[in-house]
Write a protein that holds these residues in place. Structure first.
Motif, PDB file in Angstrom:
ATOM      1  N   ASP A 176       1.004  -1.113   0.064  1.00  0.00           N
ATOM      2  CA  ASP A 176       0.120  -0.049  -0.136  1.00  0.00           C
ATOM      3  C   ASP A 176       0.885   1.025  -0.154  1.00  0.00           C
ATOM      4  OD1 ASP A 176       0.875  -0.177   2.477  1.00  0.00           O
ATOM      5  OD2 ASP A 176      -1.148  -0.156   3.520  1.00  0.00           O
ATOM      6  N   ASN A 177       2.064   1.231  -0.020  1.00  0.00           N
ATOM      7  CA  ASN A 177       3.043   2.236  -0.010  1.00  0.00           C
ATOM      8  C   ASN A 177       3.371   2.514  -1.329  1.00  0.00           C
ATOM      9  OD1 ASN A 177       4.980   4.097   0.282  1.00  0.00           O
ATOM     10  ND2 ASN A 177       6.433   3.074   1.687  1.00  0.00           N
ATOM     11  N   GLU A 178       3.164   3.810  -2.149  1.00  0.00           N
ATOM     12  CA  GLU A 178       3.453   3.833  -3.444  1.00  0.00           C
ATOM     13  C   GLU A 178       4.868   4.233  -3.571  1.00  0.00           C
ATOM     14  OE1 GLU A 178       2.802   8.878  -3.383  1.00  0.00           O
ATOM     15  OE2 GLU A 178       1.096   7.579  -4.270  1.00  0.00           O
ATOM     16  N   ASP A 179       5.690   4.362  -2.568  1.00  0.00           N
ATOM     17  CA  ASP A 179       7.105   4.597  -2.803  1.00  0.00           C
ATOM     18  C   ASP A 179       7.960   3.189  -2.686  1.00  0.00           C
ATOM     19  OD1 ASP A 179       6.925   7.345  -3.053  1.00  0.00           O
ATOM     20  OD2 ASP A 179       6.961   7.462  -0.802  1.00  0.00           O
ATOM     21  N   CYS A 180       6.986   2.292  -2.311  1.00  0.00           N
ATOM     22  CA  CYS A 180       7.725   0.678  -2.414  1.00  0.00           C
ATOM     23  C   CYS A 180       7.756   0.206  -3.905  1.00  0.00           C
ATOM     24  CB  CYS A 180       6.903  -0.120  -1.385  1.00  0.00           C
ATOM     25  SG  CYS A 180       7.409  -1.588  -1.180  1.00  0.00           S
ATOM     26  N   LEU A 181       8.921  -0.691  -3.825  1.00  0.00           N
ATOM     27  CA  LEU A 181       9.147  -1.510  -5.087  1.00  0.00           C
ATOM     28  C   LEU A 181       7.943  -2.218  -5.237  1.00  0.00           C
ATOM     29  CD1 LEU A 181      11.155  -2.678  -7.256  1.00  0.00           C
ATOM     30  CD2 LEU A 181      11.581  -4.276  -5.615  1.00  0.00           C
ATOM     31  N   MET A 182       7.112  -2.824  -4.284  1.00  0.00           N
ATOM     32  CA  MET A 182       6.081  -3.656  -4.482  1.00  0.00           C
ATOM     33  C   MET A 182       4.675  -2.780  -4.688  1.00  0.00           C
ATOM     34  SD  MET A 182       7.417  -6.259  -4.971  1.00  0.00           S
ATOM     35  CE  MET A 182       6.005  -7.304  -5.177  1.00  0.00           C
ATOM     36  N   TYR A 183       4.756  -1.584  -5.034  1.00  0.00           N
ATOM     37  CA  TYR A 183       3.515  -0.779  -5.294  1.00  0.00           C
ATOM     38  C   TYR A 183       2.904  -1.248  -6.661  1.00  0.00           C
ATOM     39  CZ  TYR A 183       0.345   3.209  -5.680  1.00  0.00           C
ATOM     40  OH  TYR A 183      -0.904   3.783  -5.796  1.00  0.00           O
ATOM     41  N   TRP A 184       1.430  -1.727  -6.879  1.00  0.00           N
ATOM     42  CA  TRP A 184       1.166  -2.040  -7.873  1.00  0.00           C
ATOM     43  C   TRP A 184       1.370  -1.558  -9.477  1.00  0.00           C
ATOM     44  CZ3 TRP A 184      -2.071   0.410 -11.563  1.00  0.00           C
ATOM     45  CH2 TRP A 184      -2.575   1.585 -11.000  1.00  0.00           C
ATOM     46  N   ALA A 185       1.610  -0.359  -9.394  1.00  0.00           N
ATOM     47  CA  ALA A 185       1.872   0.372 -10.708  1.00  0.00           C
ATOM     48  C   ALA A 185       3.167   0.094 -11.370  1.00  0.00           C
ATOM     49  CB  ALA A 185       1.740   1.869 -10.336  1.00  0.00           C
ATOM     50  N   VAL A 186       4.212  -0.502 -10.408  1.00  0.00           N
ATOM     51  CA  VAL A 186       5.549  -0.822 -10.942  1.00  0.00           C
ATOM     52  C   VAL A 186       5.441  -1.869 -12.270  1.00  0.00           C
ATOM     53  CG1 VAL A 186       7.527  -1.807 -10.252  1.00  0.00           C
ATOM     54  CG2 VAL A 186       6.495  -0.492  -8.686  1.00  0.00           C
ATOM     55  N   GLU A 187       4.544  -2.570 -11.892  1.00  0.00           N
ATOM     56  CA  GLU A 187       4.638  -3.722 -13.139  1.00  0.00           C
ATOM     57  C   GLU A 187       3.830  -3.276 -14.368  1.00  0.00           C
ATOM     58  OE1 GLU A 187       3.196  -7.216 -11.449  1.00  0.00           O
ATOM     59  OE2 GLU A 187       1.305  -6.599 -11.171  1.00  0.00           O
ATOM     60  N   THR A 188       3.215  -1.998 -14.402  1.00  0.00           N
ATOM     61  CA  THR A 188       2.268  -1.647 -15.324  1.00  0.00           C
ATOM     62  C   THR A 188       2.977  -0.498 -16.020  1.00  0.00           C
ATOM     63  OG1 THR A 188       0.617  -0.340 -14.197  1.00  0.00           O
ATOM     64  CG2 THR A 188       0.197  -2.643 -14.398  1.00  0.00           C
ATOM     65  N   SER A 189       2.079   0.104 -17.123  1.00  0.00           N
ATOM     66  CA  SER A 189       2.734   1.425 -17.720  1.00  0.00           C
ATOM     67  C   SER A 189       2.416   2.672 -16.869  1.00  0.00           C
ATOM     68  CB  SER A 189       1.755   1.631 -18.895  1.00  0.00           C
ATOM     69  OG  SER A 189       0.455   1.567 -18.587  1.00  0.00           O
ATOM     70  N   ASN A 190       1.478   2.625 -15.629  1.00  0.00           N
ATOM     71  CA  ASN A 190       1.516   3.715 -14.718  1.00  0.00           C
ATOM     72  C   ASN A 190       2.924   4.091 -14.035  1.00  0.00           C
ATOM     73  OD1 ASN A 190      -1.371   4.231 -13.769  1.00  0.00           O
ATOM     74  ND2 ASN A 190      -1.548   2.420 -14.458  1.00  0.00           N
ATOM     75  N   ILE A 191       3.978   3.060 -14.010  1.00  0.00           N
ATOM     76  CA  ILE A 191       4.991   3.560 -13.334  1.00  0.00           C
ATOM     77  C   ILE A 191       5.865   4.427 -14.123  1.00  0.00           C
ATOM     78  CG2 ILE A 191       6.439   1.666 -14.882  1.00  0.00           C
ATOM     79  CD1 ILE A 191       8.204   1.225 -12.556  1.00  0.00           C
ATOM     80  N   LEU A 192       5.537   4.806 -15.580  1.00  0.00           N
ATOM     81  CA  LEU A 192       6.278   5.712 -16.453  1.00  0.00           C
ATOM     82  C   LEU A 192       5.828   7.191 -15.770  1.00  0.00           C
ATOM     83  CD1 LEU A 192       5.440   4.089 -19.792  1.00  0.00           C
ATOM     84  CD2 LEU A 192       7.507   3.936 -18.364  1.00  0.00           C
ATOM     85  N   ASN A 193       4.729   7.411 -15.118  1.00  0.00           N
ATOM     86  CA  ASN A 193       4.321   8.441 -14.690  1.00  0.00           C
ATOM     87  C   ASN A 193       4.882   9.187 -13.512  1.00  0.00           C
ATOM     88  OD1 ASN A 193       2.117   8.620 -16.816  1.00  0.00           O
ATOM     89  ND2 ASN A 193       0.807   7.220 -15.349  1.00  0.00           N
ATOM     90  N   PHE A 194       5.574   8.172 -12.837  1.00  0.00           N
ATOM     91  CA  PHE A 194       6.215   8.639 -11.334  1.00  0.00           C
ATOM     92  C   PHE A 194       7.570   7.961 -11.304  1.00  0.00           C
ATOM     93  CE2 PHE A 194       3.975   4.602 -10.140  1.00  0.00           C
ATOM     94  CZ  PHE A 194       4.719   4.124  -9.619  1.00  0.00           C
ATOM     95  N   MET A 195       8.022   7.186 -12.110  1.00  0.00           N
ATOM     96  CA  MET A 195       9.463   6.643 -12.076  1.00  0.00           C
ATOM     97  C   MET A 195      10.576   7.731 -11.829  1.00  0.00           C
ATOM     98  SD  MET A 195      11.382   3.565 -14.169  1.00  0.00           S
ATOM     99  CE  MET A 195      13.010   2.851 -13.651  1.00  0.00           C
TER     100      MET A 195
END
Length: 255
Positions: free
Chosen positions: A215-234
């Protein structure tokens, strides 16, 4: 009389052989031990109770060899979280291009069955990473998948997606994106979050659509990391596990 003796001896041999204990196969080695659900081998990968060494086999399609940075990050990550006194090693090989635009989960599994060579054996636990030259068939409309964990020691990266979304304006470097997604999927193989490694403190995302993620958006295991959403905040650096995830791994036999 002679025939009776031979028959008697033969009967005695059969009788003695029938008293022997049957040889039992080890359920934790070989092909059968690589056909479980994601997270079921977490303790074997993390601890030194059963396996003291780890081999990471990487099979990549022609033209999609992972960066040295990604492979180095995976080795370092495993060295940090897993107790493997005999070491962590990588075996890599190129496989023929599949030439498919989309790959289904079943097609990915079939490719693993065809090309995977390393399985749990002796004191070594094996993890398999496949890199394909196309997209994931089950992409959602609002975002696309970059990587996935699909068996207890198996994961896949979609190389074409990575190539198309790195290196340009406001895009992450290829090595950073590869490493981030690969480590995220490896985290799932380690049982994070709550799929084989119990949580010390509850921190699974409460959103049903994002189960098995932190549930921590700063963690490696946040849900968005494995999808295109990661491009918005990486950011420029690969995200790290937060304290909750690290504590979970320690409690399951890791460092």
């Amino acid at each position: 009389m002679r025939l009776f003796r031979i028959t008697g001896i033969f009967f005695l041999i059969i009788l003695l052989h029938g008293c022997e204990e049957p040889v039992r196969e080890d359920p934790f080695v070989g092909l059968g031990a690589a056909r479980w659900d994601v997270g079921k081998s977490a303790n074997f990968i993390l601890s030194d109770d059963r396996f003291t060494a780890l081999e990471l086999e990487i099979a990549y399609m022609e033209g999609f060899r992972p960066t040295n940075f990604m492979m180095s990050e995976m080795t370092n990550f495993l060295g940090e979280v897993a107790l493997k006194p005999a070491g962590v090693r990588i075996v890599e090989k190129e496989i023929p291009a599949g030439g498919e635009e989309f790959y289904t989960t079943s097609a990915i599994a079939e490719l693993e069955d065809q090309y995977r060579e390393s399985y749990n054996e002796g004191d070594t636990v094996s993890v398999f990473l496949l890199v394909v030259d196309g997209y994931f068939m089950q992409n959602e409309e609002e975002y696309f998948t970059i990587g996935a964990a699909y068996r207890n020691t198996s994961m896949v990266l979609f190389g074409k997606r990575i190539a198309e979304n790195t290196g340009g304006f406001r895009r992450p470097g290829r090595g950073n994106l590869e490493a981030t997604v690969a480590l995220h999927e490896l985290g799932h193989l380690l049982g994070l979050v709550n799929i084989g490694t119990d949580m010390v403190v509850p921190h699974e995302d409460p959103d049903e659509d994002h189960k098995y993620h932190c549930d921590n958006e700063d963690c490696l295991m946040y849900w968005a990391v494995e999808t295109s959403n990661i491009l918005n905040f990486m950011q420029n650096d690969v995200p790290e596990l937060d304290d909750n995830c690290r504590n979970d791994l320690r409690a399951n036999g890791g460092r």
